[in-house]
Every structure is written in C-alpha cells, then in structure tokens.
Design an enzyme around this catalytic site. Structure first.
Site, mmCIF file in Angstrom:
data_model
loop_
_atom_site.group_PDB
_atom_site.id
_atom_site.type_symbol
_atom_site.label_atom_id
_atom_site.label_comp_id
_atom_site.label_asym_id
_atom_site.label_seq_id
_atom_site.Cartn_x
_atom_site.Cartn_y
_atom_site.Cartn_z
ATOM 1 N N GLY A 367 0.827 -1.203 0.000
ATOM 2 C CA GLY A 367 0.000 0.000 0.000
ATOM 3 C C GLY A 367 0.855 1.244 0.000
ATOM 4 N N PRO A 368 0.245 2.402 -0.242
ATOM 5 C CG PRO A 368 -1.369 4.055 -0.453
ATOM 6 C CD PRO A 368 -1.175 2.588 -0.529
ATOM 7 N N PRO A 369 2.510 4.959 1.135
ATOM 8 C CG PRO A 369 4.423 6.154 0.582
ATOM 9 C CD PRO A 369 3.153 5.644 -0.001
ATOM 10 N N GLY A 370 2.224 5.762 4.636
ATOM 11 C CA GLY A 370 1.383 6.439 5.612
ATOM 12 C C GLY A 370 0.048 5.797 5.891
ATOM 13 C CB VAL A 371 -2.007 3.162 4.396
ATOM 14 C CG1 VAL A 371 -2.295 4.096 3.248
ATOM 15 C CG2 VAL A 371 -1.019 2.079 3.986
ATOM 16 C CE LYS A 373 3.350 -0.054 3.341
ATOM 17 N NZ LYS A 373 2.996 1.364 3.239
ATOM 18 C CB THR A 374 5.559 0.143 9.871
ATOM 19 O OG1 THR A 374 6.142 0.193 8.563
ATOM 20 C CG2 THR A 374 6.621 -0.247 10.875
ATOM 21 C CB SER A 689 -5.443 2.876 -16.728
ATOM 22 O OG SER A 689 -4.662 3.890 -16.145
ATOM 23 C CE LYS A 732 -6.083 3.785 -12.128
ATOM 24 N NZ LYS A 732 -6.153 3.055 -13.394
#
EC number: 3.4.21.53
Length: 812
Positions: A367-371, A373-374, A689, A732
C-alpha cells in the site's frame, strides 16, 4: 577344679571314644578351623577364667562360635554345637585387663551337653571323625582348589600372599580344605556350615564353588576400581594442569578469569536447548578454546562465535494468544478500517487454536506510504502475544546482510535475520521485513534471492547463516513484509500472501485524526485536553485543503503543527485554552495548499480528467488536447513512457478509423496537427489506463464538442473500441472523491471489484461501468457527434505518425 577329660586327638583316621569334659571359650565373629593357629583377644570374665583353668592343666579348650555376636553372656543354646578343640600355645595378660591368647585348632568336636558351672562355660563334647573317601577324587578336587585359591588371594587384597605358598605345600587334603575355608570372605553362618561338614570332598567342593563365584565378582570389582582410579587420576591431572596454567597466566599478567569464562561457556552450553548439530559444533569450538591462550586473537573469534551461538533463542517460544475477541479488540483499538487485514489475522489465530502444526503465515502488506503498514505489524504482534522485531530492507544490496559473513573474514558477524532473532529472545516472534520492494542488487550478490530461503515455509526450518554454519529453525516465526508497490521479484512474490491496503477515505481519515492523531499530539506536546481542541469541521478542512495523500502522515504533521502553535500561543499570551475552528484554521496553517472540489468552471474542448495510480495512491490526471493547422502530425508531451505513448497511438487510430461516425471529415487529419499534453510535465507517467480519456480528448478536439467538467474516467481502449479492465480501482475512486468529482466511468469488467469499495465512497460517487467507447462519449461529451456521409477519395491519406517532445516519429 578337676582336670579336664578329653578324647584322644583326632586326625584323619582316628576314632572317638566317650565324651570328654571341656572348658568352652565362646567366640564372636570368628570360626576357628582345625590346623589353624589364631590369635584371640579375650575380655569377658568367664572366658578369662576358662583360659586360666586350662593353662594349669593340659592347655586344651573347646572353641565354639556364638550365634549372636552382641550377646555378652550367651546361653548354651546360643552357641553352635559344632566347635574346635584347640591347644593354648601362649597366653599374655594385657595392662587393660584383657588377655591375648594364641590357639591352635586340633580337631572338630560336637557338644552334647553343657554343665551347670557358673564361673565359666563347660560342656561335654566328642571329637568328630572324618569318613573314608575316594583319594583320587579328593586329589583332583585339591588340584582345582589350589590354583583357584591363588587367583582368589591375588584379587582379594585382604589376604596375605604367603598363605598361597603355604597352602600349595599342604599334603593333608583335610588341612587344605580347612586352610582355604578359614581364609574365605564368607559370613559366619556359612563358615560354621563348612566346619560342620566332615567330608573332605564336600568341603573342597564348597570352597571351590564359592571361590569361582567370588572370583567373578572380584574381577568386576577390580575393573571398576581401575576405571574409577583412572578417572580420578585424569581429573586430578586436569585439575593440576589447570592450576599450573592459572599460575603461569597470573605470572604473565594474563586475565585470571580466562578459565572461569570457559567454565561459564560450558555451563551455558549445558543449559541451552541446542540442536544436536549446534551442540556438537559448540563443544568442538569449546575444546579449541581451552587449548588457546585467552589473550590470543583466535580465542576472541571463538568466544564471539560461541556467544552468538548461545545467545540466539533455541526452542524458547512465547505463548501465542488464541483469544480471537482479544485480538479483534487490539486490532480495532489501534487501527481504524483495514477490515480485510484484520480478518486474515483473526482467521490465522482461529486455525492456530485448532492445530499447532500450521506454519506461520507470510503476509505482504502492499500500500502507499502512511496507511499504517508498519504500525499494523506491531499491533498483530500484540494481538498474537508474540515478540516484535523489525528489519528494514530499504537500500540493502549485499546478500551478506541477510545470511551473514563467513568467519574467515575479520570482524564477521551473523546476518540481520539472526541478529534480530537474538534481539527477540524468542524463537517465534513476529518478524517485520520493512520495504521489501526497496532491495537493490549489485556485484556483492542479490539479497532478494537470499530472502527466498527465509520466506519459504518449506526451507526456513533449516535456515543456514554463513557465520553460524549450523541450521536454525525459522519455521515458527510469523513473517510480515511491507511494500509500496508490487515491484518485487516473482519467486519472492510467490512465497507471500499479498494483502492490498489502499488509501483511506475522507471519513476514515477524520476518524483516525480524532481517535489517534489528536490525542497523540496533545500527549507529545504536554498539553491538557481542555487546553487544546480542534473542531470536526477544522479537521475536515485540514484533510481537504492542506493534505492530498492516500495515508495520514501529512495529516499527522499538520495536526502536530497545530499543537506546536497552540503551545506557543498559550505560553506567549497566557491563554488558558486554544480552540481551532474552520474559521481560524488559516491563521495557524497558512493559506490552503490544495483545491478541493473546485473543478474547472466550464466545460472545455479537449480537456478530460483521467485517473492514475501511483505509489502514493490514486491521482487525478488532466489530459489536454489542441488542434492547429499543419500536416497531420500528432505530438505528445508530459514525460510519457512507452506504454502511454502506444495507448495514445491506439486511441488516434481508433478515432481515425471511425471518423465519419463521429462527424469528422477524413481530409481534416491531413490538414491539422494534434498536440496531446499530460501535466505535470516533471512527473513520469506510464500505463494504458488513460486510453478512453485519450479517445475522448481527440474526439472533442476534432469535433469541437466540449467535455463535461464533472466527470472522470479510467480504462484501456482497443483498436475495436472495447474498454478493458484496469488495476488500482479503489485508489482511483478515492482520488476522484478527493477531487470533488461526482461521476466516474470505469470498465464494465471492473464492476465486480466494487464489492471491496467502502460504502461511503460508492454512496458519494455516481459510478458508471462502460464496455464500449460509444458509451464513454455518450456520458463524457456535452452533446453527441452526428455521423456524416463521406465518399472515399482516390488517394486515401496515411495515418499521421505520433511524435514525442523531440519530434521523433513513433510507428503505430
């Protein structure tokens, strides 16, 4: 006192007459046989009187053993009836009142009756006669007894070796039997039984039988004594040498604790639950260490190796929590949303509660940064009761970072995997491999290939670190990896279970800010909740106008900025509290950084809003097209990569092939140049796309029909006008919602993915699935182009080439 009557002394063939009257000397713990000369110590008054009586007459006395040695004054029935008539050879009175007497047994005798005499024991006894026996058989037995007796005496150190020489010279077999019997280490009742046997043959057989049994026992005892003695000598020798070594080292100034350290390592090896291979390796290294000087460089290497080997956890496990409700509470308390990830963790715990054989899952959170995960990995560790260790793989280029360096190198160490296991102190931690997509590769090796062994449940039970050189079991570890993209080698990707974490919706960000970010900012800045508050409208404005991201990192920074400014204001102006509202928000954060919901004021020709997926989430992609007089060239700019350029070529070819259906005169393509630009020019862009957006832009430019400003679209286009599915739909759609656009066109084949889209996103957007370009134009253009009739000319025009910024042609 009257004299003592006695029988004529008996020998081999003498016969006894009537009973004689004898003074009786009761013996304790000894049986005296005929022909034996034995010293006796006499202390009892009755016994001393009996000796004094016989010394004045014929010096003959009857020696009979008492049944209980502890009885000081035995009754007649407490004395064995078979005894030995003996001559008193010598009597010596000692200063303490006791008497030492030397007696010689002469013949066996049987007591028939004791007298009533009070001052000493007196009894009637008759000498016993030995029966006539086969001399040949007795001689054969004697020949067997003598060598066995020699062997017995050699093994039994309590018997004097001279006895063997004396026994071998005896010609009288009765005397031989009695001599052997008197020296055998048997109990008193057994000796008394030997005395009671008159047959020489039987006595020799009994002696032979006992000696053979006793010799076997004595031989075993001798072997045991020898072994114990050797062991003691070895231990004493090692102790002596170790003490010498300590003394020498002390004189040389070496550490006095060197040997103590070896003993400590040996104790650690004993206590640690090493595998068989590791224990053998540790003992071999310890043996080498003992032979080295503690100050040598090689000893330091061996000590470091043993320290690493014994410091990592061998068989020490945390108790995995299997309470599903507790796990769900922990995950919900620390993270908002992320339902699919939480569901997978709870499923794993449910299976673990039923079966302990299941391997730890290998999850990859993409996933994108800051969601989160860590931080989610940390929460999983807490929910499962495992220790938590983290290893960042960003920028790792050397395979030795994973597997360690071989011990031949100076300063070698184990790899980060083993180092992290030592830090965890348990063999079943949650192991986070952060940024697994950021690993590099160079001449030192490919670390992603080294990770294949770590992340394969079938192989990691025998993980081999180059430094340790022994197998270590990683199968109980729960591995969690994180990545921003799927740009991971395929074999490595195949070993992991991919869980996509898309960006958060506006409502989710608002909840995260209220539940987590705001309380954290208040705590970190030493504020009280009553001193600092932010209204919900203000937080929503921060999300809309000061951040544009998939995660919440920028949002956290903005909230921290508000807290800092609030602390400063409280200290400067002595205010009791600061309240941030949507009205005064700009006073603290400055002018708005992003537009939200402010789409173009009017519908424009050639301007289409496409949708793109990036590593940081979804983005709106503006596509602009213009037409100018020229020679039929098509130029594309905006730092576009090959796939997107080919997508524009396909769109242009499709529009030209259907020109009359769109109301476009074919000669127009030869008289006009078309320029397609995709801002921002500094950002590289790629992917197919945006195909339907390109078609819409080209049709709008050539027909002059404006494109609706409140619509966005995504989908790949084919030369036949079909709309193909795309990836990253959730990201999106979130970007569409952030941009304030209300209607979005998606490929019909992506309609099934809407089930995973949050309801608040679907409720705030009009999502229209499309399968053909005709449907796209119907929704996107202000009005529909009208078809025209056109007759094919003699010289059909060629399809114009597509040019990039440099003007180079690209073949269709």
């Amino acid at each position: 006192m009257t004299g003592i009557e006695q029988k004529t002394p008996v020998g081999g063939s003498e016969t006894g007459g009537a009973d004689g009257l004898y003074a009786v000397l009761p013996l304790r713990d000894i049986v005296v046989f005929p022909h034996m000369i034995v010293p006796l110590f006499v202390g009892r008054e009755k016994s001393i009187r009996a000796l004094e009586e016989v010394m004045g007459v014929d010096k003959q006395i009857l020696l009979a053993t008492q049944k209980n040695a502890a009885d000081d004054d035995p009754a007649p029935d407490a004395i064995y009836e078979i005894g030995t008539i003996a001559n008193v050879l010598q009597l010596l009175k000692l200063p303490d009142g006791t008497v030492k007497v030397l007696v010689e047994g002469t013949a066996r005798a049987k007591i028939s009756k004791f007298t009533d005499r009070e001052d000493y024991h007196e009894a009637y006894a008759a000498a016993l006669q030995e029966p006539e026996e086969d001399a040949v058989e007795i001689e054969a037995l004697a020949r067997s007894v003598v060598p066995d007796f020699e062997n017995y005496v050699k093994l039994n150190k309590k018997i004097s070796p001279e006895v063997v020489g004396a026994a071998s010279q005896i010609d009288d077999y009765s005397k031989l039997a009695d001599t052997v019997a008197s020296h055998l280490a048997i109990k008193i009742p057994e000796k008394q039984e030997m005395l009671s046997v008159l047959s020489v043959r039987e006595r020799l057989e009994k002696a032979l039988s006992f000696m053979e049994a006793e010799i076997s026992v004595l031989q075993v005892e001798k072997r045991i004594r020898s072994r114990v003695k050797r062991q003691m000598e070895k231990t004493q020798r090692e102790y002596y040498l170790n003490e010498q070594m300590k003394a020498i080292q002390k004189e040389l100034g070496d550490s006095e604790d060197g040997r103590d350290e070896v003993a400590e390592i040996e104790e650690r090896i004993t206590k640690t639950k090493l595998s068989k291979e590791a224990r053998e390796k540790a003992l071999a290294e310890l043996k080498k260490l003992r032979s080295m000087s503690p100050m040598s460089a090689e000893a330091t290497v061996v000590r470091n190796y043993l320290d690493w080997l014994l410091s990592i956890p061998w068989g020490k496990k945390s108790k995995v929590k299997q309470d599903l409700n507790f796990a769900q509470e922990v995950l919900d308390a620390e993270h908002f949303g992320l339902g699919k990830v939480k569901e997978r963790i709870v499923e794993y715990l449910a299976v673990q509660a039923r079966s302990t054989k299941i391997k730890g899952p290998i999850l990859c959170l993409v996933g994108p940064p800051g969601v989160g995960k860590t931080s989610l990995a940390r929460s999983i560790a807490k929910a499962t009761g495992r220790e938590y260790v983290r290893m960042s793989l960003g920028g790792v280029r050397d395979e030795a970072e994973i597997r360690g360096h071989r011990r031949t190198y100076i300063g070698s160490m184990p790899g980060k995997v083993i180092q992290s296991m030592k830090k965890a102190k348990k063999s079943n931690p949650l192991f986070l491999l952060d940024e697994i997509d950021k690993m590099g590769q160079d001449f030192r090796g490919d670390p992603s290939s080294a990770m294949l062994e770590v992340l394969d449940p079938e192989q990691n039970a025998t993980f081999m670190d180059h430094y340790l050189e022994v197998e270590y079991d990683l199968s109980n570890v729960m591995f969690v990896t994180t990545a921003n993209t799927m740009n991971i080698p395929v074999p490595l990707l195949d070993r992991m279970e991919i869980i996509r974490i898309a960006g958060y919706t506006e409502d989710e960000k608002l909840e995260i800010a209220k539940r987590h970010l705001l309380p954290k900012a208040i705590k970190d800045h030493a504020l009280q909740p009553k001193e600092f508050s932010v209204t919900e409208d203000a937080l929503r404005n921060v999300i809309r106008h000061y951040t544009r991201e998939a995660g919440v990192r920028s949002l956290e920074r903005e909230v921290m900025t508000l807290a800092r400014k609030a602390v400063t204001e409280i200290l400067k102006t002595k205010k009791k509290s600061v309240k941030i509202t949507d009205k005064n928000l700009s006073d603290y954060l400055g002018v708005e950084k992003f537009r939200f919901g402010q789409i173009d004021g009017e519908d424009q020709v050639g301007v289409v809003t496409g949708l793109a997926w990036t590593e940081v989430g979804g983005e709106l992609l503006t596509i602009e097209g213009v037409m100018m007089p020229g020679k039929g060239r098509m130029t594309v700019t905006g730092n576009l990569r090959d796939v997107m350029k080919e997508s524009i070529s396909a769109a242009a070819s499709y529009v030209r092939s259907r020109a009359i259906d769109f109301g476009i005169e074919p000669p127009l393509f030869d008289k006009r140049d078309i320029h397609v630009h995709v801002p921002e020019g500094a950002t590289p862009k790629d992917g197919p796309s945006a195909g339907i957006a390109m078609v819409t832009a080209i049709v709008s430019v050539l027909t002059g029909i404006p494109v609706r400003k409140d619509i966005a679209m995504t989908g790949e286009v084919t030369l036949r006008g079909r709309v193909l599915p795309i990836g990253g739909l959730k990201e999106k759609l979130l970007a569409t919602l952030r941009g304030g656009i209300k209607k979005v066109l998606i490929p019909e084949e992506n309609a099934k993915d809407l089930a995973e889209i949050p309801d608040n996103v679907k409720n705030n957007l009009e999502i229209v699935p499309v399968s053909r370009v005709g449907e796209v134009l119907k929704h996107a253009l202000v009005r529909q182009p009208e078809p025209i009739e056109w007759t094919e000319q003699e010289n059909p025009t060629a399809v114009p080439p597509v040019e990039d910024e440099a003007g180079a042609s690209l073949a269709h």
